[in-house]
Write a protein that holds these residues in place. Structure first.
Motif, PDB file in Angstrom:
ATOM      1  N   ASP A 130       0.926  -1.074  -0.154  1.00 16.60           N
ATOM      2  CA  ASP A 130       0.045  -0.011   0.070  1.00 16.60           C
ATOM      3  C   ASP A 130       0.838   1.067   0.027  1.00 16.60           C
ATOM      4  N   GLU A 131       1.118   1.946  -0.993  1.00 17.09           N
ATOM      5  CA  GLU A 131       1.629   3.083  -1.097  1.00 17.09           C
ATOM      6  C   GLU A 131       1.315   4.651  -0.296  1.00 17.09           C
ATOM      7  N   HIS A 132       0.063   4.101   0.106  1.00 17.44           N
ATOM      8  CA  HIS A 132      -0.280   5.464   0.778  1.00 17.44           C
ATOM      9  C   HIS A 132      -1.165   5.081   1.923  1.00 17.44           C
ATOM     10  N   SER A 133      -1.020   4.826   3.218  1.00 14.80           N
ATOM     11  CA  SER A 133      -1.670   4.336   4.099  1.00 14.80           C
ATOM     12  C   SER A 133      -1.435   5.366   5.395  1.00 14.80           C
ATOM     13  N   ILE A 162       3.754  -1.152   3.551  1.00 15.61           N
ATOM     14  CA  ILE A 162       2.812   0.023   3.649  1.00 15.61           C
ATOM     15  C   ILE A 162       3.730   1.146   3.654  1.00 15.61           C
ATOM     16  N   THR A 172       0.187  11.136  -5.555  1.00 17.19           N
ATOM     17  CA  THR A 172      -1.012  10.148  -4.853  1.00 17.19           C
ATOM     18  C   THR A 172      -2.304  10.970  -4.676  1.00 17.19           C
ATOM     19  N   SER A 193      -0.396   7.002  -7.889  1.00 19.48           N
ATOM     20  CA  SER A 193      -1.063   6.235  -7.001  1.00 19.48           C
ATOM     21  C   SER A 193      -2.363   6.711  -6.709  1.00 19.48           C
ATOM     22  N   ASN A 211      -3.871   2.829  -4.065  1.00 19.31           N
ATOM     23  CA  ASN A 211      -3.594   2.936  -2.773  1.00 19.31           C
ATOM     24  C   ASN A 211      -4.792   2.929  -2.015  1.00 19.31           C
ATOM     25  N   SER A 215      -7.844  -0.742   2.781  1.00 11.17           N
ATOM     26  CA  SER A 215      -6.527  -1.205   2.664  1.00 11.17           C
ATOM     27  C   SER A 215      -6.630  -2.842   3.021  1.00 11.17           C
ATOM     28  N   PRO A 225       3.468  -0.267  -6.832  1.00  8.49           N
ATOM     29  CA  PRO A 225       4.114   0.272  -5.655  1.00  8.49           C
ATOM     30  C   PRO A 225       5.376  -0.009  -5.281  1.00  8.49           C
TER      31      PRO A 225
END
Length: 989
Positions: free
Chosen positions: A623-626, A668, A801, A821, A854, A861, A890
């Motif tokens: 997960d590129e964006h958490s 992540i 993102t 993303s 993402n 997620s 990612p």
């Protein structure tokens, strides 16, 4: 005679104490008292391990002259025989605010808007840094409060001003009610105090987060060192004081296990070993606490049992909260067993009575009395560097001691006196015999039971005849006990009266008088109940079982941190994400945390064989964006917070880690939020559930930072007066900061002296292509703007993102070299998202952009496999490419594709075994493996759920038993787990 003599000597002694030696003495005759006081026949606790039976304590001029069993007593001595009594060193509270009026916040917290302007000139730019403060300036001796502390056994307190991040120096005070501050103050600069909490009186907004406090502390160390080198011409009284205080003991108000580790990280970077105020949860990671080498100050404020009689309400309790009630009293015992040094403090206790009750709890939980006494006497003295003056009754120490009826850790023990600097405060008459206890008595051929309890000077009585309770009154004066017992028949106003003289060993000898006036001799003795008490304690321990600690210490925690295995998956459908594509009926060998072999008919004698027939094996989802697993997301106090890092605030106990594992996620990027154009640095972690926070972070992790555009940074969604307020202003923020960073970098490379600026250091890394930008974005005009700014300063944006208008600028993104993303189909949750379309990902992908899907959401997620599948519906992306949107792509955007994102020999063994095609809504992650360690197993998960039910029921039964015994309970309040997002602003710290 003895009382009159002592009274006359006290008058003479006081004449010499209320004036200092150099004061003029011209108002009468002055006599200096040189007498000794010898307290004899005591059980003398010189130290917790040096105990003298029938010992003598000899004091003079407020100090100990000698201790021993055969002390030579000078002729000019006042001798006090305390046969049968015990003497202990008075307690020391090393973390107090005694005598300090806590600053009044008024409305400061609601008015925090200033970004930089300090309210004080000549001091540090940030109001929350106040090393120049001295507790002596704010200190006012409070006799009433001091007397309460003395009654609880304390003789010395180390007090400070509990306000701010750097709080200034403390003052060490003897609780001497007889003399002035010139005698009471043992050390006017007893240490420097720090915390992560900002001043409650300042209007300055920065910092707003825990990570901001950590960054600010780091910058203070740097600035103070620069100032000490003579590089700053202007006066800064704060930095001067900070440097002056460096050689003092450094106390840190951490308040939790996690914050101890965070403060230790800051201290280690600048050569400081803090003495930490703990939070009572250190036992959960005792190995990490020990490795920090921190010495601790422990509050004793344990949670009450929950009122769990209502099954519906009790179902809302988390296992972690319930275990805290069960386990926290054992924290000191566990620390002691691991040779971690700690002292006790009354800090955060609701009352001294509660402190006393909880002190007895920790002993009942297994802490030895010797260690408990050390934590109240010798250890705090050592922490203060005053072990040659206080903390024991060795020769030369202050005459600070308490006289008790017996074991100080017995709840029935009476504290008669507390002497501080040789001055006595009396709470009970030491010559008064203790009559408390249970008695059996026969009066006129009728059997009665009497229970006498309460304070020695104010005892109370309960009388029963059989099971019937009778009205009774008791008076006790000058060793004579008078008791009146009402008749069983309440209609008769008749009483049996007892009058008796107390003797040794709780013997009452006298007579009783019947209602008709007949008198009979009486002798009764209190019953010995040691055996019964012992049995009762054993039964209590058998029912209140200490639950084992897990990692993390909550639901779904492991009994032991799992270890890597050698595993062989047989006959799987393997999604390689490499040129080989999807391989049918293929074996994969995992060894030493890596993917070792891929092929057919593989074997390994030491491997655990997993039949994967009909199942799918893939690389773990990334997960590129958490924003899960973090204690803070936004540092919103400035328009640039490049100096902060999410790595400082990782919360390894966040249950969303486990939930993500159940959804096949293995890595992540925890991004800073979007409160400002230039946000903080990222943390890229593997979801190693059960490991410590630092062990989650990738080794040699690529450097990332969060930027943001749009509504959030110009504060459209919340009130704020900080620049920028428009999208045009956002662009100018970038130009200004990068211009400054360019100048800073040039100076740094010139070889000339320069002051390290943590914020500009990070921005210089961007200019030098050493740090990558992931930018929160929506609107195409701003996306174009930031690419142009980056090109102006000769660097590239790494990832846009969100980028829900990426389909409009995909060609320009390819030209710039930036990835996208995005969300699969989010739309219209705020104005700037109105042009979002579900075809966004496929359009960018077809244009040549490296695309990832993402989450930016703790719930989404857990099902990123299904989010990726939506791109097949919206745009006709192939299954393999859609799967790469949440795995290999990612990994590429995070510059980790050489380690994760595909199944390839030599890569990390971060893999997931799925029950079905991973893009199917029916797919379940059956095993989630990171570096050869199984962190989620669907069968083990079922067992864990049953174990959680068992443990909760066990704890519920214990809490019900606790309530039935009359222990305090607290109501059940459901805790809502707050899911953090880009725009989450933490509460004021």
């Amino acid at each position: 005679m003895l009382k009159n003599y002592l009274a006359s000597m006290a008058i003479v002694f006081s004449m010499s104490l209320f004036a200092q030696d150099y004061f003029p003495k011209n108002d009468g005759v002055h006599t200096v008292n040189k007498n000794y006081t010898a307290i004899t026949n005591a059980k003398l606790f010189v130290t917790p391990t040096q105990i003298i039976e029938n010992g003598t304590l000899l004091i003079q001029d407020g100090k100990v002259v000698a201790t021993g069993s055969s002390v030579s007593i000078p002729k000019n001595s006042i001798i006090i025989d305390v046969e049968g009594k015990s003497i202990y060193p008075s307690f020391i509270d090393v973390f107090s605010s005694f005598g300090i009026e806590v600053p009044n916040a008024s409305s400061a917290s609601s008015r925090r808007s200033r970004q930089y302007d300090a309210s004080r000139t000549g001091y540090y730019w940030n109001d929350h840094i106040m090393p120049e403060k001295h507790a002596t300036d704010a200190f006012n001796y409070n006799t009433k409060e001091a007397t309460e502390l003395l009654k609880a056994g304390f003789g010395v307190v180390n007090t400070h001003i509990p306000d701010g991040i750097v709080r200034g120096t403390g003052v060490l005070i003897a609780l001497n009610n007889e003399q002035g501050n010139q005698y009471r103050i043992i050390d006017e600069n007893s240490g420097q105090y720090s915390s992560f909490s900002k001043s409650i009186t300042s209007q300055q907004a920065y910092p707003t987060s825990l990570m901001g406090s950590m960054a600010l502390l780091r910058q203070v160390f740097i600035d103070a060192d620069w100032y000490a080198g003579g590089h700053i011409d202007t006066k800064d009284l704060s930095l001067e004081a900070f440097n002056d205080n460096k050689n003092l003991i450094q106390f840190f108000d951490a308040g939790s296990r996690a914050n101890i580790m965070r403060a230790d990280k800051v201290g280690d970077a600048y050569g400081v070993q803090y003495v930490m105020l703990g939070g009572g949860d250190e036992y959960e990671r005792v190995a990490d606490i020990k490795a920090s080498q921190a010495k601790l100050i422990l509050p004793l404020n344990f949670p009450d049992a929950y009122d769990v009689e209502d099954p519906f309400l009790s179902s809302a309790l988390t296992l972690g909260d319930m275990k805290a009630w069960n386990q926290r009293p054992s924290n000191p015992k566990i620390l002691s067993e691991n040779d971690i040094i700690f002292a006790f403090t009354t800090h955060s206790s609701k009352s001294l009575k509660e402190f006393r009750e909880n002190l007895l709890k920790v002993i009942e939980a297994g802490l030895s009395k010797e260690k408990a006494l050390e934590a109240l006497t010798m250890i705090p003295a050592q922490l203060l560097g005053k072990e040659q003056l206080i903390g024991s009754l060795e020769k030369g120490h202050l005459a600070n001691f308490i006289v008790t009826s017996g074991d100080i850790f017995d709840k029935k023990t009476t504290i008669y006196e507390n002497w501080v600097q040789g001055n006595k405060t009396t709470f009970e008459d030491i010559n008064k015999k203790d009559i408390k206890g249970d008695y059996k008595v026969t009066l006129a051929n009728e059997n009665y039971s009497m229970s006498i309890s309460g304070e020695l000077s104010k005892p109370k009585i309960e009388v029963k005849q059989g099971e019937q309770k009778l009205n009774a009154n008791l008076t006790y004066k000058d060793d004579w006990v008078n008791i009146a017992i009402a008749s069983k028949d309440s209609t008769k106003q008749e009483f049996i009266r007892i009058t008796a003289l107390t003797e040794k060993d709780r013997v009452l000898r006298g007579k009783y008088i019947l209602p008709n006036g007949s008198e009979f001799p009486l002798k009764i003795t209190a019953e010995e109940k040691e055996a019964e008490d012992s049995k009762s304690e054993t039964e209590t321990k058998d029912t209140n079982i200490l639950l084992p600690i897990t990692y993390p210490n909550k639901a779904y925690g492991f009994a032991e941190i799992p270890r890597a295995e050698t595993m062989l998956f047989k006959n799987a459908t393997v999604w390689t994400n490499e040129k080989d594509g999807i391989l049918e009926n293929t074996d994969v060998l995992i060894k030493d945390g890596k993917i070792s072999k891929i092929g057919k008919n593989l074997s390994n004698g030491k491997a655990t064989v997993i039949d994967a027939t009909g199942k799918h094996l893939t690389a773990g989802i990334i997960d590129e964006h958490s924003h899960i697993a973090a204690a803070a997301i936004n540092e919103a106090g400035q328009n640039s917070s490049a100096e902060v890092t999410i790595e400082d605030v990782i919360n390894e106990t966040d249950v969303n880690i486990y939930r993500n594992l159940a959804g096949g996620v293995t890595s992540i990027q925890i991004l800073h939020g979007s409160a400002n154009p230039i946000g903080g640095r990222s943390a890229i972690i593997k979801l190693k559930w059960g490991e410590s926070a630092d062990n989650l972070i990738y080794d040699n992790t690529p450097k990332f930072i969060k930027f943001a555009l749009g509504e959030n940074v110009k504060q459209s969604n919340w009130s704020g007066g900080r620049f920028p307020q428009t999208r045009m202003g956002v662009e100018q923020v970038y130009i200004d900061y990068f211009t400054r960073a360019k100048e800073y970098d040039a100076l740094k490379k010139s070889g000339k002296p320069y002051k390290t600026d943590l914020e500009l250091e990070v921005l210089a890394e961007i200019l030098n292509k050493e740090r990558f930008i992931s930018c929160h974005s929506y609107v195409q005009s701003e996306i174009n703007m930031l690419m142009k700014v980056a090109e102006k300063f000769n660097f590239n944006i790494n990832t846009f993102t969100h980028i829900l208008e990426g389909y409009k600028v995909a060609d320009k993104m390819v030209e710039h070299g930036v990835g996208g993303s995005t969300f699969s189909d989010w739309w219209a949750y705020k104005f700037e998202v109105n042009d979002a379309i579900p075809y966004n990902a496929s359009i960018m992908h077809n244009a040549g952009v490296t695309v990832a899907i993402n989450s930016d959401d703790a719930e989404m997620s857990r099902r990123l496999n299904q989010e990726a599948a939506k791109t097949i519906k919206y745009g006709g992306v192939s299954e393999e490419d859609a799967w790469k949107f949440v795995t290999l792509n990612p990994a590429k955007l995070l510059h980790l594709d050489d380690r994760v994102g595909s199944i390839k020999v030599g890569k990390d063994a971060d893999v997931v075994l799925w029950s079905h095609n991973p893009l199917s809504i029916y797919a379940k992650a059956e095993k989630t493996i990171i570096e050869g360690v199984t962190y989620f197993d669907i069968e083990q998960d079922k067992k864990m759920r049953e174990a959680i039910k068992t443990e909760k029921n066990q704890l519920i039964n214990m809490m019900l038993q606790s309530k039935n015994k009359g222990d305090k309970t607290q109501p059940v309040k459901k805790k809502e787990h707050k899911h953090l997002h880009c725009d989450s602003i933490e509460n004021e710290i």
